[in-house]
Scaffold this active site. Structure first.
Site, PDB file in Angstrom:
ATOM      1  N   LYS A  52      -4.343  -1.305  46.646  1.00  0.00           N
ATOM      2  CA  LYS A  52      -4.468  -1.529  45.362  1.00  0.00           C
ATOM      3  C   LYS A  52      -4.783  -0.445  44.426  1.00  0.00           C
ATOM      4  O   LYS A  52      -4.421  -0.170  43.494  1.00  0.00           O
ATOM      5  CB  LYS A  52      -5.520  -2.730  45.295  1.00  0.00           C
ATOM      6  CG  LYS A  52      -4.917  -4.001  45.869  1.00  0.00           C
ATOM      7  CD  LYS A  52      -6.029  -5.136  46.049  1.00  0.00           C
ATOM      8  CE  LYS A  52      -5.433  -6.440  46.660  1.00  0.00           C
ATOM      9  NZ  LYS A  52      -6.693  -7.298  46.807  1.00  0.00           N
ATOM     10  N   GLN A  96     -13.223  -8.392  46.577  1.00  0.00           N
ATOM     11  CA  GLN A  96     -12.249  -8.437  47.797  1.00  0.00           C
ATOM     12  C   GLN A  96     -13.011  -9.393  48.748  1.00  0.00           C
ATOM     13  O   GLN A  96     -14.051  -9.041  48.960  1.00  0.00           O
ATOM     14  CB  GLN A  96     -12.206  -6.946  48.565  1.00  0.00           C
ATOM     15  CG  GLN A  96     -11.190  -7.248  49.736  1.00  0.00           C
ATOM     16  CD  GLN A  96      -9.735  -7.359  49.319  1.00  0.00           C
ATOM     17  OE1 GLN A  96      -9.456  -6.870  48.184  1.00  0.00           O
ATOM     18  NE2 GLN A  96      -8.806  -8.123  50.176  1.00  0.00           N
ATOM     19  N   ASP A 119      -7.506 -11.776  39.535  1.00  0.00           N
ATOM     20  CA  ASP A 119      -7.409 -12.361  40.893  1.00  0.00           C
ATOM     21  C   ASP A 119      -6.820 -14.042  40.532  1.00  0.00           C
ATOM     22  O   ASP A 119      -6.346 -14.574  41.586  1.00  0.00           O
ATOM     23  CB  ASP A 119      -8.426 -12.510  42.135  1.00  0.00           C
ATOM     24  CG  ASP A 119      -8.401 -11.449  42.968  1.00  0.00           C
ATOM     25  OD1 ASP A 119      -7.026 -10.980  43.128  1.00  0.00           O
ATOM     26  OD2 ASP A 119      -9.348 -11.241  43.645  1.00  0.00           O
TER      27      ASP A 119
END
Ligand code: NDP
Length: 292
Positions: A52, A96, A119
């Site tokens: 990412k 994460q 997200d």
């Protein structure tokens, strides 16, 4: 059989995003800035976050990787989230997953400011998605929708079978495929570990989304001739031919299923890169929506 090439499309999308960033900066705007919180030293999580961060650099974004030991307390992590919420130089951020078991995932997800939740996991954004309102789509299902759309797969009227009901893949996938739009307009059957006679469902599917987390779980005898198969799984399996002794594989028995279906995603190179491209799209959108 044709490949649904997520790697190729992701690179195209990243080029488009980079051009938008360049235009935004040329007009006096600031580069989008994505931050990622990584807790602990899980190698898979490290690798995902690394991809990412690399993608951010390629697209002309700023990025910040904030790493902490796995023994961080929940309140320390929540403080970090609040700091990022208030930091005007950050447009969006991710925590994460998975988090260490002593941390309440949901409390962390709910602490993220919805306008920075790139997200798309915050209940407010999940609710907006369910209602078909503009929002950040969760990156993996959002990426799959783009992959279908940009490959000209007309999903309207299809019978889709989603295997999995996680909040990050299976559930949002079911919502998006059944929405009144193209891609969408599917009749969706959602399966999970308590589904009886899974094969009787998958054999009726025009579109299968496999998000199970079990290597080669979907076998050729479960797939109808000509179906479209999207493999979300990322599983590390032993492979003595590799230097590392391991390789990544999906939830679908690719070699045998590929012979039967019309379109299929490879692993790696299918859904994974689309997830990253969608995260960048969400972050760019957060930047453009921001008044700061
Ligand atoms: P979860 O473990 O959260 O969910 C797995 C789902 O599979 C559950 O709903 C479970 O059912 C269901 N399941 C398990 N066994 C069976 C079975 N025998 N029959 C039918 N259903 C079953 O995983 P995620 O959704 O988070 O991830 C799925 C896979 O996708 C993983 O390999 C993950 O690494 C990968 N992934 C890939 C991403 C990418 O970018 N490519 C992003 C996110 C995930 P139940 O609810 O009943 O337990």
């Amino acid at each position: 059989m044709k490949l649904l090439d997520g790697k190729k499309l992701s690179l195209e999308l990243q080029t488009e995003i980079a051009a938008e960033v360049e235009a935004h900066v040329a007009n006096g705007g600031r580069k989008p800035h994505l931050a990622a919180i990584l807790i602990g030293d899980d190698p898979a999580s490290k690798a995902y976050v690394g991809h990412k961060v690399k993608a951010c650099a390629k697209a002309g974004f700023e990025s910040s990787l904030i790493e902490r030991e796995g023994d961080i307390s929940q309140s320390e992590l929540l403080d970090m989230v609040r700091e990022l919420n208030e930091d005007d130089s950050i447009d969006g951020f991710i925590v994460q997953l998975p988090l260490p078991s002593h941390i309440d995932n949901q409390a962390v997800i709910e602490a993220v400011k919805p306008s920075k939740d790139v997200d798309g996991f915050h209940p407010e954004n999940v609710g907006r998605m369910a209602l078909g309102l503009p929002t950040f789509l969760p990156a993996t299902p959002g990426g799959i929708m783009t992959l279908l759309e940009r490959n000209g797969v007309k999903t309207t009227g299809m019978h889709a079978v989603v295997i999995g009901r996680s909040d990050i893949v299976g559930n949002p996938m079911t919502t998006l495929l059944s929405r009144n739009a193209e891609p969408g307009n599917c009749t969706v059957t959602q399966c999970h570990s308590r589904t009886v006679d899974l094969k009787s469902h998958t054999l009726k599917a025009d579109l299968i989304i496999a998000a199970v987390g079990k290597p080669h779980f979907v076998t050729a005898d479960m797939v109808k001739e000509g179906a479209v198969v999207v493999d979300v799984g990322i599983n590390s399996i032993e492979d003595s031919s590799r230097k590392s002794g391991r390789r990544l594989t999906g939830d679908v028995d690719f070699d045998n299923v590929a012979e039967k279906c019309s379109l299929i995603t490879p692993v790696p190179g299918g859904v994974g890169p689309m997830t990253i491209a969608t995260l960048l799209q969400n972050t760019l959108r957060a930047r453009l929506a921001s008044k700061r």
